[in-house]
Scaffold this active site. Structure first.
Site, PDB file in Angstrom:
ATOM      1  N   SER A 136      33.519  18.082 -39.507  1.00  0.00           N
ATOM      2  CA  SER A 136      32.699  17.284 -40.652  1.00  0.00           C
ATOM      3  C   SER A 136      34.069  17.074 -41.791  1.00  0.00           C
ATOM      4  O   SER A 136      34.757  17.640 -42.020  1.00  0.00           O
ATOM      5  CB  SER A 136      31.932  18.085 -41.534  1.00  0.00           C
ATOM      6  OG  SER A 136      30.920  18.151 -40.480  1.00  0.00           O
TER       7      SER A 136
HETATM    8  N1  SAH Z   1      30.529  22.358 -37.495  1.00  0.00           N
HETATM    9  C1  SAH Z   1      31.584  21.608 -36.781  1.00  0.00           C
HETATM   10  C2  SAH Z   1      31.396  20.324 -36.294  1.00  0.00           C
HETATM   11  C3  SAH Z   1      30.710  19.804 -35.862  1.00  0.00           C
HETATM   12  S1  SAH Z   1      29.797  18.114 -34.647  1.00  0.00           S
HETATM   13  C4  SAH Z   1      32.751  21.604 -37.127  1.00  0.00           C
HETATM   14  O1  SAH Z   1      33.347  22.318 -38.633  1.00  0.00           O
HETATM   15  O2  SAH Z   1      33.893  21.389 -36.221  1.00  0.00           O
HETATM   16  C5  SAH Z   1      28.341  18.936 -33.838  1.00  0.00           C
HETATM   17  C6  SAH Z   1      28.430  20.020 -32.874  1.00  0.00           C
HETATM   18  O3  SAH Z   1      27.210  19.723 -31.937  1.00  0.00           O
HETATM   19  C7  SAH Z   1      29.624  18.448 -31.875  1.00  0.00           C
HETATM   20  O4  SAH Z   1      30.018  20.006 -31.246  1.00  0.00           O
HETATM   21  C8  SAH Z   1      27.704  18.708 -30.587  1.00  0.00           C
HETATM   22  O5  SAH Z   1      28.683  19.240 -29.203  1.00  0.00           O
HETATM   23  C9  SAH Z   1      27.450  20.030 -31.274  1.00  0.00           C
HETATM   24  N2  SAH Z   1      25.674  20.212 -30.905  1.00  0.00           N
HETATM   25  C10 SAH Z   1      24.767  18.927 -30.457  1.00  0.00           C
HETATM   26  N3  SAH Z   1      23.797  19.094 -29.824  1.00  0.00           N
HETATM   27  C11 SAH Z   1      23.779  20.658 -29.984  1.00  0.00           C
HETATM   28  C12 SAH Z   1      23.064  21.630 -29.643  1.00  0.00           C
HETATM   29  N4  SAH Z   1      22.118  21.363 -29.121  1.00  0.00           N
HETATM   30  N5  SAH Z   1      23.516  22.615 -29.356  1.00  0.00           N
HETATM   31  C13 SAH Z   1      25.002  23.469 -30.070  1.00  0.00           C
HETATM   32  N6  SAH Z   1      25.607  22.530 -30.072  1.00  0.00           N
HETATM   33  C14 SAH Z   1      25.392  20.861 -30.449  1.00  0.00           C
END
Ligand code: SAH
Length: 227
Positions: free
Chosen positions: A71
């Site tokens: 993000s």
């Molecule tokens: N918080 C992260 C950014 C997240 S991007 C950071 O600091 O870098 C969103 C993430 O959510 C992605 O890596 C994606 O693979 C994950 N994601 C999507 N659906 C998900 C689910 N059902 N359970 C766990 N992770 C999930």
């Protein structure tokens, strides 16, 4: 690459972080001193595989592989401020991604569980957190759209992926007095929503619009819904 990057966390990177915080975060109204200090202390460039190093501090989300993104710094600050962490909470993060948000949460709370569905991302995030000596984060591989019932309840829950509806499992796993911060909406635009649980009642507030990658899972987007 990450080792040589660690050595680069010198005066120059600290300056990049200070400008990031001043120009992107304080300028947009984030005031929580603890959030600001945590973001000063975590070397964001160690979580983002981009070059040149300055790009890691730019005002935008960035690719982290597997079609996912870290993000924008402001979004991390805004969501973290909305959690109102005081230091003694057990926190669940859904969507570990790079591990950066988890590192910030680790500085501001007692214990963090973070769950990621993509194994390679979870493993890389775990390595980065280990290298930084961050010991109060537990990285779990799995579908966090149904929360992580094994360690519930959580004082705070933060979801860093967008969902069409608030997963009931997350509301259930929220402790009394707890807060959930979650982007809710379509796959292209969501409303950052804060949910509070007080005396067993649920209160909801919409804070502003945002754009996240989809939360894919049993209580999020079904893969066929958006592909
Ligand atoms: N918080 C992260 C950014 C997240 S991007 C950071 O600091 O870098 C969103 C993430 O959510 C992605 O890596 C994606 O693979 C994950 N994601 C999507 N659906 C998900 C689910 N059902 N359970 C766990 N992770 C999930």
């Amino acid at each position: 690459m990450e080792d040589s990057r660690a050595e680069e966390d010198d005066e120059y990177c600290r300056k990049l972080r200070e400008s990031m915080i001043e120009d992107q975060i304080i300028a947009r109204g984030v005031r929580d001193r603890r959030v600001i200090e945590a973001m000063k202390s975590i070397p964001r460039h160690l979580f983002v595989p981009v070059s040149p190093i300055e790009r890691a501090y730019s005002d935008t989300p960035l690719p982290i592989g597997e079609g996912q993104t870290i993000s924008q710094p402001y979004m991390v600050a805004w969501m973290t401020e909305l959690l109102r962490l005081e230091g003694d909470e057990k926190v669940l993060e859904v969507g570990t991604g790079s591990g950066y948000q988890a590192a910030i949460l680790a500085k501001l709370s007692r214990e963090v569980y973070t769950i990621e569905r993509v194994k390679s991302l979870a493993e890389t995030a775990r390595e980065r957190l280990d290298k930084l000596g961050i010991e109060n984060v537990h990285v779990v591989i799995g579908d966090g759209s149904a929360g992580l019932p094994e360690y519930a309840p959580y004082d705070r829950i933060i979801v860093t992926a967008g969902t069409p509806r608030i997963p009931p499992a997350l509301v259930e796993q929220l402790a009394e007095g707890g807060r959930l911060v979650i982007p809710v909406g379509s796959s292209s635009l969501q409303m950052l929503t804060v949910l509070k649980k007080k005396n067993g009642k649920i209160y909801k507030k919409e804070e502003g619009s945002c754009v996240f990658v989809p939360l894919v899972g049993v209580q999020g987007w079904k893969p066929e819904e958006f592909f």
